[in-house]
Design an enzyme around this catalytic site. Structure first.
Site, mmCIF file in Angstrom:
data_model
loop_
_atom_site.group_PDB
_atom_site.id
_atom_site.type_symbol
_atom_site.label_atom_id
_atom_site.label_comp_id
_atom_site.label_asym_id
_atom_site.label_seq_id
_atom_site.Cartn_x
_atom_site.Cartn_y
_atom_site.Cartn_z
ATOM 1 N N HIS A 15 -23.260 15.618 -15.464
ATOM 2 C CA HIS A 15 -22.911 16.099 -13.702
ATOM 3 C C HIS A 15 -22.368 14.319 -13.894
ATOM 4 O O HIS A 15 -23.659 13.474 -13.302
ATOM 5 C CB HIS A 15 -23.690 16.670 -13.287
ATOM 6 C CG HIS A 15 -23.606 17.171 -11.723
ATOM 7 N ND1 HIS A 15 -23.899 18.068 -11.277
ATOM 8 C CD2 HIS A 15 -22.801 16.182 -10.851
ATOM 9 C CE1 HIS A 15 -23.496 17.905 -9.642
ATOM 10 N NE2 HIS A 15 -22.856 17.172 -9.146
ATOM 11 N N HIS A 17 -19.790 12.326 -10.257
ATOM 12 C CA HIS A 17 -18.657 12.393 -10.291
ATOM 13 C C HIS A 17 -17.028 10.849 -9.685
ATOM 14 O O HIS A 17 -18.422 10.164 -9.950
ATOM 15 C CB HIS A 17 -18.398 11.906 -8.403
ATOM 16 C CG HIS A 17 -19.469 13.718 -7.890
ATOM 17 N ND1 HIS A 17 -18.478 14.716 -7.725
ATOM 18 C CD2 HIS A 17 -20.605 14.132 -8.518
ATOM 19 C CE1 HIS A 17 -19.121 15.926 -7.517
ATOM 20 N NE2 HIS A 17 -20.992 15.403 -7.823
ATOM 21 N N LYS A 99 -17.151 24.921 -11.862
ATOM 22 C CA LYS A 99 -17.989 24.494 -10.805
ATOM 23 C C LYS A 99 -17.981 25.169 -9.269
ATOM 24 O O LYS A 99 -16.691 25.234 -9.481
ATOM 25 C CB LYS A 99 -18.048 23.049 -10.774
ATOM 26 C CG LYS A 99 -18.420 22.213 -9.482
ATOM 27 C CD LYS A 99 -19.543 22.202 -10.110
ATOM 28 C CE LYS A 99 -20.655 21.897 -9.182
ATOM 29 N NZ LYS A 99 -21.618 20.694 -9.274
ATOM 30 N N HIS A 136 -23.495 24.570 -7.732
ATOM 31 C CA HIS A 136 -24.419 23.663 -6.885
ATOM 32 C C HIS A 136 -24.759 25.061 -5.836
ATOM 33 O O HIS A 136 -24.238 25.488 -4.989
ATOM 34 C CB HIS A 136 -22.812 23.345 -5.878
ATOM 35 C CG HIS A 136 -23.907 22.144 -4.797
ATOM 36 N ND1 HIS A 136 -23.916 20.563 -4.927
ATOM 37 C CD2 HIS A 136 -24.491 22.673 -3.856
ATOM 38 C CE1 HIS A 136 -24.154 20.477 -3.229
ATOM 39 N NE2 HIS A 136 -25.122 21.719 -2.593
ATOM 40 N N HIS A 174 -28.693 20.164 -10.614
ATOM 41 C CA HIS A 174 -28.967 18.590 -9.505
ATOM 42 C C HIS A 174 -30.462 19.667 -8.892
ATOM 43 O O HIS A 174 -30.698 19.328 -7.626
ATOM 44 C CB HIS A 174 -28.439 17.458 -8.022
ATOM 45 C CG HIS A 174 -27.168 18.830 -8.048
ATOM 46 N ND1 HIS A 174 -27.453 19.782 -6.652
ATOM 47 C CD2 HIS A 174 -25.785 18.147 -7.491
ATOM 48 C CE1 HIS A 174 -26.745 19.962 -6.596
ATOM 49 N NE2 HIS A 174 -25.417 19.413 -7.407
ATOM 50 N N ASP A 247 -25.147 12.796 -11.257
ATOM 51 C CA ASP A 247 -24.927 13.718 -9.442
ATOM 52 C C ASP A 247 -23.917 11.766 -8.912
ATOM 53 O O ASP A 247 -24.333 11.485 -7.641
ATOM 54 C CB ASP A 247 -25.684 13.849 -9.073
ATOM 55 C CG ASP A 247 -24.716 15.033 -7.873
ATOM 56 O OD1 ASP A 247 -23.573 15.104 -7.734
ATOM 57 O OD2 ASP A 247 -25.342 15.008 -6.283
HETATM 58 C C1 NCD Z 1 -21.208 14.933 -4.034
HETATM 59 C C2 NCD Z 1 -19.879 13.736 -4.345
HETATM 60 O O1 NCD Z 1 -19.650 13.121 -3.498
HETATM 61 O O2 NCD Z 1 -19.071 14.428 -4.077
HETATM 62 N N1 NCD Z 1 -22.506 14.018 -2.970
HETATM 63 C C3 NCD Z 1 -23.341 14.618 -3.152
HETATM 64 O O3 NCD Z 1 -24.450 14.031 -2.510
HETATM 65 N N2 NCD Z 1 -24.311 15.165 -4.600
HETATM 66 C C4 NCD Z 1 -20.542 16.490 -4.251
HETATM 67 C C5 NCD Z 1 -22.293 17.218 -4.998
HETATM 68 O O4 NCD Z 1 -22.153 17.265 -6.220
HETATM 69 O O5 NCD Z 1 -22.612 18.089 -3.671
HETATM 70 ZN ZN ZN Z 2 -21.995 16.352 -7.474
#
Ligand code: NCD
Ligand code: ZN
Length: 340
Positions: A15, A17, A99, A136, A174, A247
């Site tokens: 996971h 970003h 997702k 999520h 998460h 995450d």
């Molecule tokens: C994530 C993001 O910034 O894209 N932020 C987070 O707090 N985890 C989005 C997510 O996974 O919820």
């Molecule tokens: Zn995330």
């Protein structure tokens, strides 16, 4: 005397970003240095919702990381996702999972699903073709206290979905609560969970330690200490139902240090170091390799990576800023260091 080391099969991040544009170029190399593969979240603006968008995004990621790193793409589910297009993307290898963001739950989730019933036909198709659903797991009902959103999601959404689609493979992303741990443990083999470094290390006091701490703020928000302890115990237990998913969610310093700071913690640069420190504190370093390098691949039905990485016991100080972003545990000294 040689330094003490810890060598494990090359790990994966289930996971992450990675963003896009300049931010992608700046942050993706950190993930690629630590991990062989990563499940890349589709919450760009606009979201990654077609096979073509996923393939083009994959190419931009590979451009940013160079060879040796494999991005695993995902589809952002909306109320109007076409099940045929979803299946086409899965069958052609454009993406391996989808997702579910409840609309409004987190960063860039405005186009998410407004009612789980809206995607029941899509879930049925995913169950049939063996495509993983990443979730999520928070309700967005404003009447629900922010610290209870995960627990209420289990009752209102996850429990019914696992009942209605017993063959659907689901990753509860998460996880942050004892209730989530409990739910995953009692469910069948089709339900697993990812665990982030921050939810192993922070409880909710960290968000308010001596003042408001935007860099300790992510979603789901950190919970009480008893929950952190339950999540630590589960992650380090050796159960194949729990695996590594950082995450890692970078936002610029300005976006975090603001009157309305973004949710997200950038933990990619020292992720393995953070996790290894936790496993050692739990007396569970013997379970670290399964958590980081085996359980996730097995759940997704992918081969384990070849090769290995080595961590060395030494003091690694986390810089105050990397790529214009304040990393998780900035300024702290970690007990392990990943060797090049
Ligand atoms: C994530 C993001 O910034 O894209 N932020 C987070 O707090 N985890 C989005 C997510 O996974 O919820
Ligand atoms: Zn995330």
């Amino acid at each position: 005397m040689a330094n003490e080391t810890l060598t494990i099969r090359r790990p994966d991040d289930w996971h992450a970003h990675l963003r896009d544009g300049e931010m992608l170029k700046a942050v993706a190399p950190f993930t690629a240095r630590q991990f062989a593969r990563a499940i890349v979240m589709p919450n760009l603006v606009p979201p990654i919702a077609t096979p073509e968008e996923a393939s083009a995004y994959r190419a931009r990621i590979v451009d940013a990381t160079g060879p040796g790193f494999t991005p695993l793409m995902t589809c952002y589910l909306t109320d109007s996702t076409s099940q045929d297009e979803l299946a086409r993307g899965f069958e052609t290898g454009a993406w391996i999972a989808a997702k579910l963001y409840p609309a409004g739950a987190t960063t860039n989730s405005a186009s998410g699903v407004t009612d789980i019933r809206n995607i029941y036909p899509v879930l049925e198709r995913m169950e049939r073709i063996g495509m993983v659903l990443c979730v999520h797991g928070e309700v967005t009902d404003p009447r629900i206290d922010v610290f209870d959103r995960e627990t209420v999601f289990i009752e209102r959404v996850l429990a019914p979905v696992t009942r209605d689609f017993p063959g659907l493979k689901i990753v509860f992303e998460h996880i942050t609560t004892a209730q989530a741990v409990q739910f995953v443990l009692q469910a069948g083999d089709g339900l697993a969970a990812t665990v982030t470094p921050q939810h192993l290390i922070l409880n909710r006091n960290a968000i308010f330690a001596g003042g408001l701490r935007p860099h300790a703020y992510c979603l789901p928000v950190a919970k009480r200490e008893e929950h952190r302890l339950a999540v630590r115990k589960a992650a380090s237990s050796g159960s194949p139902k729990f695996f590594l998913g950082t995450d890692s969610a970078p936002h610029s310093r300005e976006a975090k240090e603001s009157s309305c700071g973004c949710a997200g913690i950038f933990n990619a640069p020292f992720a393995l170091e953070s996790y290894a420190t936790v496993f050692e504190e739990e007396g569970a370093l013997d379970h670290f390799e399964a958590f980081a390098s085996e359980n996730g691949a097995r759940f997704y039905g992918l081969p384990l990576n070849e090769g290995s990485v080595t961590l060395e016991r030494s003091e690694a100080r986390v810089p105050d800023e990397l790529a214009g972003v304040v990393p998780f545990q900035a300024g702290e000294v970690l007990g392990w260091r990943l060797l090049a």
